[in-house]
Design an enzyme around this catalytic site. Sequence first.
Site, PDB file in Angstrom:
ATOM      1  N   THR A 227      40.070  44.253  44.293  1.00 18.45           N
ATOM      2  CA  THR A 227      39.408  44.392  43.091  1.00 18.45           C
ATOM      3  C   THR A 227      39.607  45.950  42.719  1.00 18.45           C
ATOM      4  OG1 THR A 227      37.835  42.673  43.498  1.00 18.45           O
ATOM      5  CG2 THR A 227      37.134  44.553  41.881  1.00 18.45           C
TER       6      THR A 227
ATOM      7  N   ARG B  28      29.034  34.231  36.878  1.00 17.10           N
ATOM      8  CA  ARG B  28      27.782  34.094  36.805  1.00 17.10           C
ATOM      9  C   ARG B  28      27.082  32.838  36.907  1.00 17.10           C
ATOM     10  NH1 ARG B  28      29.007  38.864  33.254  1.00 17.10           N
ATOM     11  NH2 ARG B  28      27.879  40.386  33.625  1.00 17.10           N
TER      12      ARG B  28
ATOM     13  N   SER C 276      33.008  38.361  48.755  1.00 15.25           N
ATOM     14  CA  SER C 276      32.949  39.785  48.491  1.00 15.25           C
ATOM     15  C   SER C 276      32.779  40.381  49.709  1.00 15.25           C
ATOM     16  CB  SER C 276      31.779  39.918  47.597  1.00 15.25           C
ATOM     17  OG  SER C 276      31.626  41.479  47.452  1.00 15.25           O
TER      18      SER C 276
ATOM     19  N   TYR D  93      36.834  45.310  48.436  1.00 18.29           N
ATOM     20  CA  TYR D  93      36.735  46.709  47.872  1.00 18.29           C
ATOM     21  C   TYR D  93      36.866  47.710  48.925  1.00 18.29           C
ATOM     22  CZ  TYR D  93      33.274  45.030  44.190  1.00 18.29           C
ATOM     23  OH  TYR D  93      33.063  44.552  43.177  1.00 18.29           O
TER      24      TYR D  93
ATOM     25  N   HIS E 136      35.674  42.337  34.890  1.00 18.52           N
ATOM     26  CA  HIS E 136      34.429  42.056  35.964  1.00 18.52           C
ATOM     27  C   HIS E 136      33.255  41.712  35.102  1.00 18.52           C
ATOM     28  CE1 HIS E 136      33.848  44.130  39.870  1.00 18.52           C
ATOM     29  NE2 HIS E 136      32.557  43.731  39.557  1.00 18.52           N
TER      30      HIS E 136
HETATM   31  C1  FNR Z   1      30.311  40.346  40.286  1.00 15.19           C
HETATM   32  N1  FNR Z   1      31.659  40.780  40.291  1.00 15.19           N
HETATM   33  C2  FNR Z   1      32.529  41.019  41.629  1.00 15.19           C
HETATM   34  N2  FNR Z   1      33.675  41.142  41.530  1.00 15.19           N
HETATM   35  C3  FNR Z   1      34.187  41.596  42.911  1.00 15.19           C
HETATM   36  O1  FNR Z   1      35.672  41.740  42.737  1.00 15.19           O
HETATM   37  N3  FNR Z   1      33.353  41.887  43.752  1.00 15.19           N
HETATM   38  C4  FNR Z   1      32.032  41.924  43.713  1.00 15.19           C
HETATM   39  O2  FNR Z   1      31.426  42.066  44.903  1.00 15.19           O
HETATM   40  C5  FNR Z   1      31.515  41.269  42.798  1.00 15.19           C
HETATM   41  N4  FNR Z   1      30.148  41.200  42.491  1.00 15.19           N
HETATM   42  C6  FNR Z   1      29.510  40.670  41.341  1.00 15.19           C
HETATM   43  C7  FNR Z   1      28.061  40.807  41.263  1.00 15.19           C
HETATM   44  C8  FNR Z   1      27.652  40.097  40.230  1.00 15.19           C
HETATM   45  C9  FNR Z   1      26.238  40.126  40.242  1.00 15.19           C
HETATM   46  C10 FNR Z   1      28.379  39.641  39.019  1.00 15.19           C
HETATM   47  C11 FNR Z   1      27.741  39.141  37.737  1.00 15.19           C
HETATM   48  C12 FNR Z   1      29.826  39.845  39.172  1.00 15.19           C
HETATM   49  C13 FNR Z   1      32.587  40.132  39.275  1.00 15.19           C
HETATM   50  C14 FNR Z   1      32.973  38.678  39.196  1.00 15.19           C
HETATM   51  O3  FNR Z   1      33.940  38.439  40.340  1.00 15.19           O
HETATM   52  C15 FNR Z   1      33.407  38.217  38.004  1.00 15.19           C
HETATM   53  O4  FNR Z   1      34.700  38.927  37.657  1.00 15.19           O
HETATM   54  C16 FNR Z   1      32.846  38.424  36.987  1.00 15.19           C
HETATM   55  O5  FNR Z   1      31.379  37.519  37.210  1.00 15.19           O
HETATM   56  C17 FNR Z   1      33.373  37.424  35.839  1.00 15.19           C
HETATM   57  O6  FNR Z   1      32.369  37.472  34.537  1.00 15.19           O
HETATM   58  P1  FNR Z   1      31.367  36.251  34.206  1.00 15.19           P
HETATM   59  O7  FNR Z   1      32.331  35.131  33.928  1.00 15.19           O
HETATM   60  O8  FNR Z   1      30.543  36.020  35.481  1.00 15.19           O
HETATM   61  O9  FNR Z   1      30.575  36.696  33.036  1.00 15.19           O
END
Ligand code: FNR
Length: 387
Positions: free
Chosen positions: A178, A339, A128, A152, A284
């Site tokens: 993203t 997660r 990330s 980002y 997300h």
């Molecule tokens: C994220 N996600 C995320 N996505 C992204 O593009 N850049 C990021 O820095 C982050 N950071 C982030 C932090 C935390 C704590 C979480 C839980 C999620 C989103 C991630 O890439 C993904 O889309 C989601 O986690 C998918 O959902 P589930 O399956 O984890 O519920």
Amino acid sequence: MSERFGHYQSELYLQAYGGTKPPFTTDPTRLEAEAERVLDPGPFHYVAGGAGSGATTRANREAFDRWGIVPRMLTDATERELSTTVLGQTLPAPVVLAPVGVQSIVHTEAERATARAAAGLGLPMVLSTASSTSIEDAAAASGDGPRWFQLYWPNDPDVCGSILARARASGYTVLVVTLDTWSLGWRPCDLDNGYLPFLKAEGTAVPFSDPVFRSRLDASPEEDQAMAVLRWISMITGTDRGWDALPFLREHWDGPIVLKGIQHVDDARLAADAGVDGIVVSNHGGRQVDGAVAALDMLPEIATAVGDRLEVLFDSGVRTGADVVKALALGAKAVLLGRPYVYGLALGGEDGVRHVVRSLLADLDLTLGLSGRRSVRGLGPEVLVRR
Ligand code: FNR
């Protein structure tokens, strides 16, 4: 034939025979509760929480439950093929570690531990922009492992270009952009806890190690951390863009480009028209638009519309091997795991991440075989019924 991920089950039973239980749970539905026991409330809720009432985070899971796998018998599925090709790369399984920022809030080894675990399994980790480890340090931890970079998109083009150049130079091959987080969603858990890691400069390793970002500051981040944080936050939030901005990324990235956060079929078509290589159908994890549709509910229509023009990846709610089978059957080429691996990281660093991912892969391998399917390739809607 591909690696037999299902053997992890035999390995664990063999350990049980010797009187040893697994160090971490194998039950994906218990990971969150186990992580809550070892994390402070701020970090725990930052990871587990969603936007608003949490409706979309729940909907992501419920959407999986509305599909059932229909197993076939006597199909000679002893040997399974889990490997597949994603964006020109051969992967041992259709699973990628999703970009998750600020991993230092759950474990001191942070992204380095995740990178080592992913590399050991040969699966890509998506680093990330909000990582707590610099691009170069995470790359060193991943060694020969496949690595992708998530952007980002800073509103300063030179800073953006510099970050992308560093990622390319450090061996990141795929750019995941993203689109759904140009502003943070309304997250009551974090607001009530007064918790946002970035305010304490967690998750700022990428800009703080960037020469062009540093040149924009009156004082270095070491001298004036608060100002540097504010400058960075103002660069990556508050600016939405239009489709006409995408050529900038092509000019600065010579590998595959994937747009993450697509939920509408028209946006998927626009992505294909724009010539990007892939999309991630994702909301997300329900962290941005409370009340947004479950990501899985949009997958079939999107895959049907654009699946022959670009590669469709999926995340948001993937927890089990069955979930992976369902997402693939509904048109995804691969899934991103979010997660669950972060809970593994919280529980046991690199070992915890490895355990969670190996458990998912074992579950996928066994579910595939016991459903009478021999390969992750070519799974289609005929595998499922709508309940
Ligand atoms: C994220 N996600 C995320 N996505 C992204 O593009 N850049 C990021 O820095 C982050 N950071 C982030 C932090 C935390 C704590 C979480 C839980 C999620 C989103 C991630 O890439 C993904 O889309 C989601 O986690 C998918 O959902 P589930 O399956 O984890 O519920």
